[in-house]
Design an enzyme around this catalytic site. Structure first.
Site, PDB file in Angstrom:
ATOM      1  N   CYS A  25       0.098  -5.310  13.340  1.00 29.26           N
ATOM      2  CA  CYS A  25       0.193  -3.986  14.215  1.00 29.26           C
ATOM      3  C   CYS A  25       0.878  -4.011  15.102  1.00 29.26           C
ATOM      4  CB  CYS A  25      -0.384  -3.508  13.885  1.00 29.26           C
ATOM      5  SG  CYS A  25      -1.162  -1.828  14.087  1.00 29.26           S
ATOM      6  N   ASP A  71       5.638   7.973  14.915  1.00 28.79           N
ATOM      7  CA  ASP A  71       4.776   6.313  15.417  1.00 28.79           C
ATOM      8  C   ASP A  71       5.868   4.709  14.864  1.00 28.79           C
ATOM      9  OD1 ASP A  71       2.595   5.084  15.222  1.00 28.79           O
ATOM     10  OD2 ASP A  71       1.602   5.454  14.050  1.00 28.79           O
ATOM     11  N   ASN A  72       5.224   4.112  15.275  1.00 27.27           N
ATOM     12  CA  ASN A  72       5.420   2.822  15.709  1.00 27.27           C
ATOM     13  C   ASN A  72       6.978   2.704  16.480  1.00 27.27           C
ATOM     14  OD1 ASN A  72       4.162   1.319  14.088  1.00 27.27           O
ATOM     15  ND2 ASN A  72       4.662   2.153  12.193  1.00 27.27           N
TER      16      ASN A  72
HETATM   17  N1  LIG Z   1      -0.129   4.736   3.208  1.00 29.27           N
HETATM   18  C1  LIG Z   1      -0.244   3.916   4.133  1.00 29.27           C
HETATM   19  N2  LIG Z   1       0.254   2.946   4.180  1.00 29.27           N
HETATM   20  C2  LIG Z   1       0.522   2.348   5.984  1.00 29.27           C
HETATM   21  C3  LIG Z   1      -0.688   2.876   6.372  1.00 29.27           C
HETATM   22  C4  LIG Z   1      -1.437   4.298   6.487  1.00 29.27           C
HETATM   23  O1  LIG Z   1      -1.890   4.783   7.486  1.00 29.27           O
HETATM   24  N3  LIG Z   1      -0.792   4.275   5.186  1.00 29.27           N
HETATM   25  N4  LIG Z   1      -0.883   1.881   7.426  1.00 29.27           N
HETATM   26  C5  LIG Z   1      -0.162   1.662   8.366  1.00 29.27           C
HETATM   27  C6  LIG Z   1       0.053   0.548   9.104  1.00 29.27           C
HETATM   28  S1  LIG Z   1       0.374   1.316  10.546  1.00 29.27           S
HETATM   29  C7  LIG Z   1      -0.068  -0.482   9.395  1.00 29.27           C
HETATM   30  S2  LIG Z   1      -0.365  -2.009  10.729  1.00 29.27           S
HETATM   31  C8  LIG Z   1      -0.737  -1.180   8.232  1.00 29.27           C
HETATM   32  C9  LIG Z   1      -2.089  -2.120   8.003  1.00 29.27           C
HETATM   33  O2  LIG Z   1      -2.286  -2.767   6.770  1.00 29.27           O
HETATM   34  P1  LIG Z   1      -3.432  -3.240   6.270  1.00 29.27           P
HETATM   35  O3  LIG Z   1      -4.666  -1.916   6.652  1.00 29.27           O
HETATM   36  O4  LIG Z   1      -3.720  -3.143   5.509  1.00 29.27           O
HETATM   37  O5  LIG Z   1      -4.103  -4.329   8.110  1.00 29.27           O
HETATM   38  O6  LIG Z   1      -0.556  -0.822   7.085  1.00 29.27           O
HETATM   39  C10 LIG Z   1       0.825   0.581   7.203  1.00 29.27           C
HETATM   40  N5  LIG Z   1       0.701   1.165   5.290  1.00 29.27           N
HETATM   41 MO   LIG Z   2       0.363   0.026  12.182  1.00 27.16          MO
END
Ligand SMILES: Nc1nc2c(c(=O)[nH]1)N[C@H]1C(S)=C(S)[C@@H](COP(=O)(O)O)O[C@H]1N2
Ligand SMILES: [Mo]
Length: 921
Positions: free
Chosen positions: A195, A328-329
């Site tokens: 992340c 975000d990000n």
């Molecule tokens: N649909 C969806 N995809 C997502 C997210 C989410 O909240 N919703 N979070 C993202 C973020 S910020 C991260 S760091 C990764 C984390 O993946 P994991 O939970 O399988 O480790 O998923 C990404 N994909």
């Molecule tokens: Mo993330």
């Protein structure tokens, strides 16, 4: 090899009992009763090989997440030369925290550290546990980042789940997962996801960012199975020159629409970048938390680009317009403060601040936080400690060096790096679950690597800190300084572990290691500790050696809070500063002058703590105990700057009659005895440096006690009155009622918990005297610098409020020449709570009734009891306190509520002028 189409198996699985369950609740109940499992199938032979084939043949497609099925399952075994699959132990129960949430159906590992309370679920494993699990992280230890509730997808929905591919393409199409598997080559890649927030807690300690507190375990690695996104793009044929982006949308339902983000088409279409549409993790179906039934995997980029619960792929001429793609990000410029970022949209829409590739990063996992190492000097063998940890980089770039510094960054030495990912490059492995696991022609590095650095115990014992930094193929490397910014992402300054050295009773050296932070809300780590101590944690200095290496800044830094008030530019000379009336106290912090008068009443530490520093430099004390809020408050009272020539000369008043206490200097005393007094109170005796040294505390005055909490590292200070007899030499006694952590008050009293942690030989610091009241003896008191004759003294104490009053009481009664009479009420909960009862009763037996009227009241109904029952009230006061008179004074010490709701009105009803006659300790 192209895996055989699994159509037959699909039809087989659709006749299974599982498929007949259509509603979610039924599905859920089935999930807890495992279907005929792979591992207990009667046809399974004993050898791994036959198990393996059995596994494939009975594989339902799409198969169940492990957590919805049974607790211990692993994907098909891998050949021995490859890193082995970890043991996947997913609980079959819903955790308590999830019960009241929309995720009340997801089985989660209770060992994970929850970073955002109950919901949504964001968590990481304890760093040591994650690290010991090895190269491939089992699903139950893989970090999770969910922006909202996990979409509820059951087996039937998963079988019908479609991904629509549309937009600027020649051929729009909608795929089921089966169709994806049939149409395209199935591939598996080992990929590390991290992340963007990994290690954000360190930024949050420096100053709170907009994000929650990831420790250093927001990173994990798994085998991801699916098809190449590039193959899908090939199939749908993006329209040349118009199509620029590939936009992904997840199936989660968030307040501002589904989660979505995008990739440049040129990158997505490039197989070297390894982007996958994946349905399996470590040979098993995705867990609900990781995107069941299907997700995107973008190797080398931040986890946030790997969209889970994938629903749509749009080929577009513009990037994703999803809310979180913008909000975000991002790595905003460091000058943009959190409030400003919230208020100013343009920062988020500026394409230059987006995060795609991961940056290079590394952390020390062993020694772990609080790990202890005992050093045996007697042994001939020179033992060494293998310092270990992880490192990763982004964009497919390899980590090319990891370096360790044992001297706080002055010099660096290479660590030994192992790249388990490279084992996959040696030969291609194929089977129908993983498809083709083939890195033989890949040059990209998408996984973390592990490093080791052996340090001999001797050398370790002479170090104050361990530090690590990594470099990648593009020669990007981890910097000494933190790039703090409003979102706290991509934090990759040197990872530092402090070393504390102590010598045991038996002469053994013990090293204790301290990580920078602990994940989530857990307190601990050197960053919080040093921050509380007023040190500049963005340029941390460890131990005595560190001071030589890099001289400390002369003034303590004050986080990011400005301590001066705009527009204030008055210059104040030392003469003027010193001449200021101490009743309207001025004091100095970092060379700036503040007027504490308006704050005397409301200061949380009591007005005395301000009066005590009147006319002095209060920098050290101020930084030792104040948070950012305290600093913001301070700026309001800024009145000017002490002119430079004079600030250097620190005004200190020391007295030289040999007594211990000093008003402007903290001095250490050592704990030499602890006696338990009752169920929750203890007598702590501290030795003064000299056995015949008087304390130097006038009767009626108090001392500040300051100690460092051994668990949190926090400095805490409070005013106390010792109970040692006036005239005692060589020691000081404190009677402390402990407020320990309990179900009702989970943290307990800050200060008294600190007392409880003290062991014989530990030290605390004292400073004083302080207080506005002195009993001078011979019927005279000095109160607020006015001398008065006092013939009748009423004393009211609630619970441990007896301690300051006791000194005055003794002094009055022990002096047989004075005629001053005393009335005392001690109000407590139960009889056991009455402190110093024996002494009070003895004083009464010796001096009562003529000179000393003593009374008790208990709020909890006792058995047989000659005194009052019930809380303090008007009637009790009228009966047991002296009548108002010109030579009368009332002293009170107890809870605020008791004083303002009972004592003041009660005395007023009796005719006392509380302004003129009530001394509140
Ligand atoms: N649909 C969806 N995809 C997502 C997210 C989410 O909240 N919703 N979070 C993202 C973020 S910020 C991260 S760091 C990764 C984390 O993946 P994991 O939970 O399988 O480790 O998923 C990404 N994909
Ligand atoms: Mo993330």
């Amino acid at each position: 090899m192209i895996p055989k189409p699994l159509v037959e198996q699909i039809s087989r699985s659709s006749s299974s009992s599982l498929d007949t369950n259509s509603s979610f609740s039924e599905f859920d109940s089935v999930a807890t009763t495992p279907p005929t499992s792979f591992t207990t199938s009667p046809s399974l032979g004993g050898t791994p090989d036959s198990m393996y084939h059995e596994f494939q043949d009975s594989l339902p497609v799409p198969f169940f997440p492990a957590s919805l099925d049974q607790s211990e399952r692993n994907g098909p075994q891998l050949p021995q030369y490859l890193p082995q699959l970890p043991n996947n132990v997913t609980p079959t129960e819903v955790a308590k925290q999830d019960l009241g949430t929309p995720d009340n159906w997801v089985n989660r590992n209770p060992e994970l550290v929850r970073l955002t309370g109950k919901h949504p679920f964001n968590s990481e494993a304890p760093l040591g546990v994650l690290f010991e699990a090895g190269f491939l992280t089992p699903a139950h230890l893989h970090f999770v980042r969910n922006h909202g509730a996990v979409p509820q997808v059951n087996h039937e929905m998963a079988a019908k789940w479609t991904i629509r591919v549309y937009g600027l393409v020649e051929q729009e199409i909608t795929f089921t997962l089966q169709e994806l598997q049939e149409r395209f080559p199935v591939v598996t890649l080992p990929v590390t996801l991290a992340c963007a927030g990994n290690r954000r807690k360190e930024q949050n300690v420096v100053q709170k960012t907009l994000g929650f507190s990831w420790g250093a375990a927001g990173v994990s690695t798994a085998l991801w199975t699916g098809v190449y996104l590039a193959d899908i793009l090939d199939y749908v044929k993006p329209i040349r020159r118009q199509a620029k982006y590939v936009v992904f949308e997840g199936g989660d339902n968030l307040p501002n629409g589904p989660y979505g983000t995008s990739q440049r088409l040129s990158w997505a279409a490039n197989k070297d970048r390894g982007m996958l549409i994946a349905w399996a993790m470590n040979g098993l179906p995705l867990e609900p938390d990781h995107g069941f039934p299907v997700r995107v995997i973008v190797p080398g980029q931040i986890g946030g680009r790997s969209v889970k619960w994938l629903r749509h792929i749009e080929i577009s001429d513009r990037e994703s317009q999803h809310h979180l793609h913008f909000w975000d990000n991002k790595m905003l410029p460091t000058q943009v403060m959190p409030d400003q970022a919230r208020a100013e949209k343009h920062w988020w829409y500026d394409p230059r601040y987006i995060i795609t590739d991961l940056n290079v990063n590394s952390a020390i996992a062993r020694p772990d936080h609080n790990e202890k190492l005992y050093i045996d000097k007697t042994s001939d063998i020179i033992a060494s400690y293998p310092v270990r940890g992880y490192a990763y980089a982004g964009g497919g770039r390899r980590v090319t060096r990891v370096e360790i510094s044992l001297d706080q960054g002055e010099t660096w030495t290479l660590a030994n790096i192992k790249y388990p990912e490279d084992l996959f490059r040696e030969a291609c492995h194929q089977d129908s679950v993983y498809g083709s696991l083939d890195l033989t022609e890949r040059d990209t590095s998408f996984c973390w690597c592990f490093w080791t650095f052996d340090v001999s115990h001797d050398i370790l014992a002479s170090c104050d800190a361990l530090m690590v930094r990594a470099m990648d193929e593009s020669l990007g490397f981890q910097q000494r300084d933190m790039y703090w910014h409003a979102l706290g992402m991509m934090n990759n300054w040197w990872f530092r572990v402090a070393i504390h050295k102590t010598v045991n009773d038996d002469g053994k050296i013990v090293l204790q290691f301290e990580h920078p932070t602990l994940a989530g809300t857990a307190p601990g780590g050197w960053m919080e500790r040093m921050k509380v101590a007023g040190e500049d944690i963005t340029k941390p200095v460890f131990g005595e050696n560190g001071k030589d290496l890099r001289p400390r800044a002369p003034k303590p830094q004050s986080d990011d809070v400005c301590l001066t008030k705009p527009g204030v530019n008055r210059k104040i000379t030392l003469e003027e500063f010193k001449a200021q009336n101490h009743q309207q106290p001025w004091f100095v912090v970092n060379g700036e002058v503040y007027d504490g008068t308006p704050f005397l009443k409301d200061h949380p530490g009591g007005g005395d703590s301000i009066l005590l520093v009147a006319g002095e430099d209060a920098s050290e004390d101020f930084f030792a105990i104040h948070s950012a809020e305290g600093k913001i408050k301070l700026a309001e009272y800024h009145i000017g700057t002490l002119v430079p020539s004079i600030t250097q000369e620190k005004p200190i008043i020391t007295h030289s009659d040999g007594s211990f206490l000093e008003r402007s200097r903290w001095k250490c005393v050592r704990l030499c005895d602890i006696k338990q007094i009752n169920h929750d109170s203890y007598l702590y005796r501290f030795a003064l440096p000299e056995a015949d040294q008087p304390l130097g505390l006038p009767v009626g005055q108090h001392v500040f006690v300051r100690l460092r909490r051994q668990d949190t590292g926090e400095m805490v200070q409070r005013a106390y009155t010792p109970v040692s007899q006036q005239g005692a030499v060589g020691f000081i006694d404190f009677l402390i009622k402990l407020y320990l952590p309990s179900a009702l008050t989970p943290t307990g009293g800050k200060m008294t918990t600190g007392f409880h942690q003290l062991r014989l030989g530990d030290s605390v610091e004292l400073k004083g005297p302080l207080g506005s009241f002195i009993w001078e003896g011979q019927s005279t008191a000095l109160w607020k610098e006015v001398r008065m004759t006092v013939k009748e003294v009423g004393m009211i104490c609630g619970g441990s409020g007896i301690t300051p009053i006791l000194q005055v009481l003794r002094s009055i009664l022990q002096n047989t020449e004075t005629e001053t009479r005393v009335w005392l009420i001690s109000a407590n909960k139960t009889e056991q709570d009455i402190l110093c009862r024996e002494e009070l009763d003895t004083l009464f037996a010796t001096h009562g009734m003529e000179r000393f009227k003593l009374h008790y009241t208990l709020s909890v109904m006792p058995g047989v009891w000659p005194y009052s029952v019930g809380r303090l009230n008007d009637v009790l006061l009228a009966e047991h306190m002296p009548r108002p008179s010109d030579h009368g004074l009332i002293l009170v010490c107890g809870p605020d509520a008791m004083i303002s709701h009972t004592v003041k009105p009660g005395l007023q009803n009796m005719g006392w002028d509380v302004e003129k006659s009530l001394v509140v300790f």
